[in-house]
Enzyme design. Sequence first.
Site, PDB file in Angstrom:
ATOM      1  N   CYS A  61      33.767  35.709   7.741  1.00 34.16           N
ATOM      2  CA  CYS A  61      33.764  37.159   8.119  1.00 34.16           C
ATOM      3  C   CYS A  61      34.463  37.224   9.583  1.00 34.16           C
ATOM      4  O   CYS A  61      33.843  36.495  10.486  1.00 34.16           O
ATOM      5  CB  CYS A  61      32.348  37.923   8.188  1.00 34.16           C
ATOM      6  SG  CYS A  61      32.214  39.221   9.100  1.00 34.16           S
ATOM      7  N   TYR A 113      -5.545   1.613   7.860  1.00 30.82           N
ATOM      8  CA  TYR A 113      -4.515   0.462   7.349  1.00 30.82           C
ATOM      9  C   TYR A 113      -4.278  -0.581   8.071  1.00 30.82           C
ATOM     10  O   TYR A 113      -3.668  -1.553   7.811  1.00 30.82           O
ATOM     11  CB  TYR A 113      -3.233   0.903   6.778  1.00 30.82           C
ATOM     12  CG  TYR A 113      -2.572   2.004   7.591  1.00 30.82           C
ATOM     13  CD1 TYR A 113      -1.994   1.293   8.968  1.00 30.82           C
ATOM     14  CD2 TYR A 113      -2.239   3.096   7.483  1.00 30.82           C
ATOM     15  CE1 TYR A 113      -1.148   2.329   9.856  1.00 30.82           C
ATOM     16  CE2 TYR A 113      -1.537   4.102   8.191  1.00 30.82           C
ATOM     17  CZ  TYR A 113      -1.110   3.548   9.468  1.00 30.82           C
ATOM     18  OH  TYR A 113      -0.446   4.108  10.344  1.00 30.82           O
ATOM     19  N   CYS A 171      28.044  43.158   7.574  1.00 28.61           N
ATOM     20  CA  CYS A 171      29.002  44.156   8.173  1.00 28.61           C
ATOM     21  C   CYS A 171      29.647  44.796   7.233  1.00 28.61           C
ATOM     22  O   CYS A 171      30.531  45.684   7.570  1.00 28.61           O
ATOM     23  CB  CYS A 171      29.427  43.654   9.336  1.00 28.61           C
ATOM     24  SG  CYS A 171      30.825  42.812   9.125  1.00 28.61           S
ATOM     25  N   CYS A 175      31.938  41.435   3.884  1.00 20.18           N
ATOM     26  CA  CYS A 175      30.625  40.542   4.416  1.00 20.18           C
ATOM     27  C   CYS A 175      29.464  41.306   4.071  1.00 20.18           C
ATOM     28  O   CYS A 175      29.211  42.523   4.105  1.00 20.18           O
ATOM     29  CB  CYS A 175      30.906  40.807   5.947  1.00 20.18           C
ATOM     30  SG  CYS A 175      29.290  40.343   6.914  1.00 20.18           S
ATOM     31  N   CYS A 201      29.646  41.999  13.813  1.00 21.51           N
ATOM     32  CA  CYS A 201      29.002  41.824  12.628  1.00 21.51           C
ATOM     33  C   CYS A 201      27.602  41.433  13.263  1.00 21.51           C
ATOM     34  O   CYS A 201      27.618  40.363  13.985  1.00 21.51           O
ATOM     35  CB  CYS A 201      29.572  40.885  11.850  1.00 21.51           C
ATOM     36  SG  CYS A 201      28.479  40.062  10.602  1.00 21.51           S
ATOM     37  N   ASP A 241       1.976  10.224   3.788  1.00 23.97           N
ATOM     38  CA  ASP A 241       2.942  11.105   4.594  1.00 23.97           C
ATOM     39  C   ASP A 241       2.078  12.049   5.630  1.00 23.97           C
ATOM     40  O   ASP A 241       1.565  13.098   5.016  1.00 23.97           O
ATOM     41  CB  ASP A 241       3.828  11.861   3.850  1.00 23.97           C
ATOM     42  CG  ASP A 241       5.015  12.365   4.487  1.00 23.97           C
ATOM     43  OD1 ASP A 241       5.175  11.835   5.509  1.00 23.97           O
ATOM     44  OD2 ASP A 241       5.759  13.019   3.926  1.00 23.97           O
ATOM     45  N   GLU A 278       0.945  -1.297  -0.076  1.00 29.18           N
ATOM     46  CA  GLU A 278       0.054  -0.012  -0.026  1.00 29.18           C
ATOM     47  C   GLU A 278       0.853   1.334   0.027  1.00 29.18           C
ATOM     48  O   GLU A 278       1.966   1.338   0.471  1.00 29.18           O
ATOM     49  CB  GLU A 278      -0.946  -0.079   1.257  1.00 29.18           C
ATOM     50  CG  GLU A 278      -0.885  -1.046   2.071  1.00 29.18           C
ATOM     51  CD  GLU A 278      -1.624  -0.980   3.522  1.00 29.18           C
ATOM     52  OE1 GLU A 278      -1.707  -0.092   3.895  1.00 29.18           O
ATOM     53  OE2 GLU A 278      -2.110  -2.216   4.052  1.00 29.18           O
ATOM     54  N   LYS A 286       2.719   4.454   1.309  1.00 29.91           N
ATOM     55  CA  LYS A 286       3.016   4.992   2.559  1.00 29.91           C
ATOM     56  C   LYS A 286       2.653   6.417   2.487  1.00 29.91           C
ATOM     57  O   LYS A 286       3.426   7.258   1.943  1.00 29.91           O
ATOM     58  CB  LYS A 286       4.426   4.764   2.925  1.00 29.91           C
ATOM     59  CG  LYS A 286       4.685   4.966   4.366  1.00 29.91           C
ATOM     60  CD  LYS A 286       6.133   4.458   4.705  1.00 29.91           C
ATOM     61  CE  LYS A 286       6.689   4.917   6.016  1.00 29.91           C
ATOM     62  NZ  LYS A 286       6.298   6.191   6.667  1.00 29.91           N
ATOM     63  N   LYS A 346      11.175   3.319   1.107  1.00 23.65           N
ATOM     64  CA  LYS A 346      11.162   4.536   0.949  1.00 23.65           C
ATOM     65  C   LYS A 346      11.736   4.966  -0.332  1.00 23.65           C
ATOM     66  O   LYS A 346      12.702   4.565  -0.773  1.00 23.65           O
ATOM     67  CB  LYS A 346      12.167   5.239   1.876  1.00 23.65           C
ATOM     68  CG  LYS A 346      11.520   5.005   3.324  1.00 23.65           C
ATOM     69  CD  LYS A 346      10.663   6.100   3.855  1.00 23.65           C
ATOM     70  CE  LYS A 346      10.433   6.121   5.283  1.00 23.65           C
ATOM     71  NZ  LYS A 346      11.329   6.756   6.238  1.00 23.65           N
TER      72      LYS A 346
HETATM   73  S1  IVH Z   1       1.247   0.041   8.781  1.00 19.56           S
HETATM   74  C1  IVH Z   1       3.236  -2.270  12.274  1.00 19.56           C
HETATM   75  N1  IVH Z   1       0.429   1.249   6.731  1.00 19.56           N
HETATM   76  O1  IVH Z   1       4.341   4.940   8.656  1.00 19.56           O
HETATM   77  C2  IVH Z   1       2.678  -1.589  11.201  1.00 19.56           C
HETATM   78  N2  IVH Z   1       1.755   2.444   8.190  1.00 19.56           N
HETATM   79  O2  IVH Z   1       7.008   3.750  10.014  1.00 19.56           O
HETATM   80  C3  IVH Z   1       2.840  -0.053  11.198  1.00 19.56           C
HETATM   81  N3  IVH Z   1       2.057   4.903   7.408  1.00 19.56           N
HETATM   82  O3  IVH Z   1       3.577   5.228  11.913  1.00 19.56           O
HETATM   83  C4  IVH Z   1       1.947   0.564  10.176  1.00 19.56           C
HETATM   84  N4  IVH Z   1       1.218   4.638   5.516  1.00 19.56           N
HETATM   85  O4  IVH Z   1       2.152   6.550  10.310  1.00 19.56           O
HETATM   86  C5  IVH Z   1       1.166   1.522   7.708  1.00 19.56           C
HETATM   87  N5  IVH Z   1      -0.273   2.201   4.736  1.00 19.56           N
HETATM   88  C6  IVH Z   1       0.346   2.250   5.851  1.00 19.56           C
HETATM   89  C7  IVH Z   1       1.162   3.423   5.909  1.00 19.56           C
HETATM   90  C8  IVH Z   1       1.723   3.618   7.192  1.00 19.56           C
HETATM   91  C9  IVH Z   1       1.656   5.565   6.317  1.00 19.56           C
HETATM   92  C10 IVH Z   1       2.993   5.319   8.678  1.00 19.56           C
HETATM   93  C11 IVH Z   1       2.368   5.282   9.740  1.00 19.56           C
HETATM   94  C12 IVH Z   1       3.439   4.642  10.952  1.00 19.56           C
HETATM   95  C13 IVH Z   1       4.720   4.940   9.812  1.00 19.56           C
HETATM   96  C14 IVH Z   1       5.600   3.572  10.120  1.00 19.56           C
END
Ligand code: IVH
Length: 683
Positions: A430, A229, A415, A412, A436, A121, A117, A119, A318
């Site tokens: 400087c 999630y 100053c 600078c 300054c 932010d 899924e 991730k 990531k």
């Molecule tokens: S699962 C043990 N699913 O990522 C499972 N986390 O580094 C933990 N996050 O603090 C979370 N999207 O805030 C999961 N689809 C997703 C996510 C997700 C974002 C964040 C979550 C958690 C951090 C983990």
Amino acid sequence: MSAETTTAAKEAASLRNNINEHSYRYYVLDAPSIPDNDYDRLFRRLQELEKNFPEVLVLESPTQRVGEKPQPHFDEVKHEVPMLSLGNAFDSEELGDFEKGIQKQLSDTSPLAYTCEPKLDGLAVSLLYENGKLVRAATRGDGSTGENITSNVRTIRSIPLALMGENIPRKLEVRGEVILPLQGFSQLNSKQIGKGEKVFANPRNAAAGSLRQLDSRITATRPLDMYCYAIGWMEGESLPATHGEVLAYLKSLGLKVNPEAAQVTGAEAVAEYCRAMAEKRSTLAYEIDGVVVKVDSLALQAKLGFVTRAPRWAIAYKFPAEEAVTQILDVDFQVGRTGAITPVARLKPVSVGGVTVSNATLHNLDEIKRLDVRINDFVVICRAGDVIPEVQRVVMAQRPDNATQIPQPKHCPVCNSELEYTEGEVIVRCDAGLACQAQLKEAIKHFVSRRALDVEGLGAKLVDQLVDEGLVNNVAELYHLNVEQLSKLERMGPKSAQNVKDALDKSKQTSLQRFLYSLGIREVGDATALALARNFGSLEKIQAANEEVLMAVDDIGPIVAQHIHHFFQQEENINVIHSLLDAGLEWDPVPVVAKSEGSQVAGKTFVITGTLALFTREQAKAKLQEQGAKVSGSVSKKTDYLVAGEEAGSKLSKAQSLGVEVIDEQQLQELLTLIQPHAKENL
Ligand code: IVH
């Protein structure tokens, strides 16, 4: 109940169902089924009924999303089941290693089934439903304790106040990410600009700021959203067999789950999903920073268990740092605390991973040469997380005819004193020191900062004003300020002026370590300050020490020794120290500590990585140093222990490959408490 009330109750219930259904279609499915006007009409009818028949009103009514008055504070919530974090993978090789590790643990080399899924932010939030009704919402906090943000979460329209569907559990704690979609983010920032209020740096900060409001009426104006999630725990229904089915179940209860989630088999298919998601990223309505990969089978998840604070059955892939191309409009030079001149590129604003960037650092003059960068050039800007964006390279093929060399500054920029270029030195400084204004401002900001004298409420803007108005010409003069002078400054009332004055008074009671650190001696960070305090025990002795004596202290080499000695020779510095002591700065005597007073950690080298829950990293470091341990920034063969918190990444893998002992916070706590520390004031 009168017949009239019974009829009203029935009508209200039916209106609520109707409204909830339409909201669900609008906010969760993103597929509205009636015009806004019709929806508003239903809503107003329900409000009218509830007003005329208060006894039919229920807390989960859609009219009750927004509270009427602000809360004084957020209560604590202890998570029944900790909210964990995730380990990271940065490329397909690391994804492969993740699968191999699992296969090894299971003694089975067949490819695994996963759910992948996006991730998101945003911020992890826990929702608690009892008998289908939302009774509590909490932030993740440190994973074990969060804050009760129920009133704010109730305002998020895609979160049902009452669950829908057939199989409603008696209790359900569900987890997900609260986000601010990109469109809402830019609308919010435009509004903020219109009101002359602060602009949020990115959607995540904006979401966090919105959830942290004590007045839920403000949160209600922020178009937050939430994707669920995971199930934290559940009573009264049995868990499905796979994570994919968990998501389907949550969806059947009316909760929003991410439609991008998909089941795949094997590490290669995971890597393919990650590649596809990276492609899709810019078309999504919200910010994501990677992909979360979870072993699909809940039975296998249970078998695999956890390491420190992350599950072995999930990993966060990531995305690499974001890049974008834009044009350099100009280059300015900034002056840092130690006088270092840093070139900063002013850019044609460009969005890099959802954040608008208009400045990027060029680090130093050598970097300008190395990159051969010129004004009007098109450049690649790179931004990784919260790191300051930097100019990565010039797009030479696009160099315009009007590209002009960046002139080397001779004076600078603040100053105007002449700059000296030393052969072989990368950094140009400087030399005007506190004469300054730029350096004076930075010196004061450092002096009042958290790890130094920690003067609360004395922020950067205020310091700038104090210097610009000529009210403060050195750090000691801060203590001569009075409430009247302070309250005349911009954005300061008598009350905040008094607070600053009080904070300054409070800061006078400090520790020798903090005092030494606050002076801003070049190369003297808090670790060196502590080493000085513990080895010499008094300021007088440090002031009197020559370079040779200073070098006898562990970790102080010839250059640092020279800086320290030089600092205490300067008449101006001697005078400021006198004035500070005259103003009443004081600290408890420091016991001069021999390294090996029974502590388990004395003489050992530690590296701390990831996010800790029990202490901040700073605190853990201070505690270790207090007991004579060394804390280093990178893992090597010399490392004795790696303390791994949440989201431990490459340092953890490096430690494991070098066979360095990895401990968690609990174990660190145990090592530290085997003896009682004696110099508490340093924390
Ligand atoms: S699962 C043990 N699913 O990522 C499972 N986390 O580094 C933990 N996050 O603090 C979370 N999207 O805030 C999961 N689809 C997703 C996510 C997700 C974002 C964040 C979550 C958690 C951090 C983990």
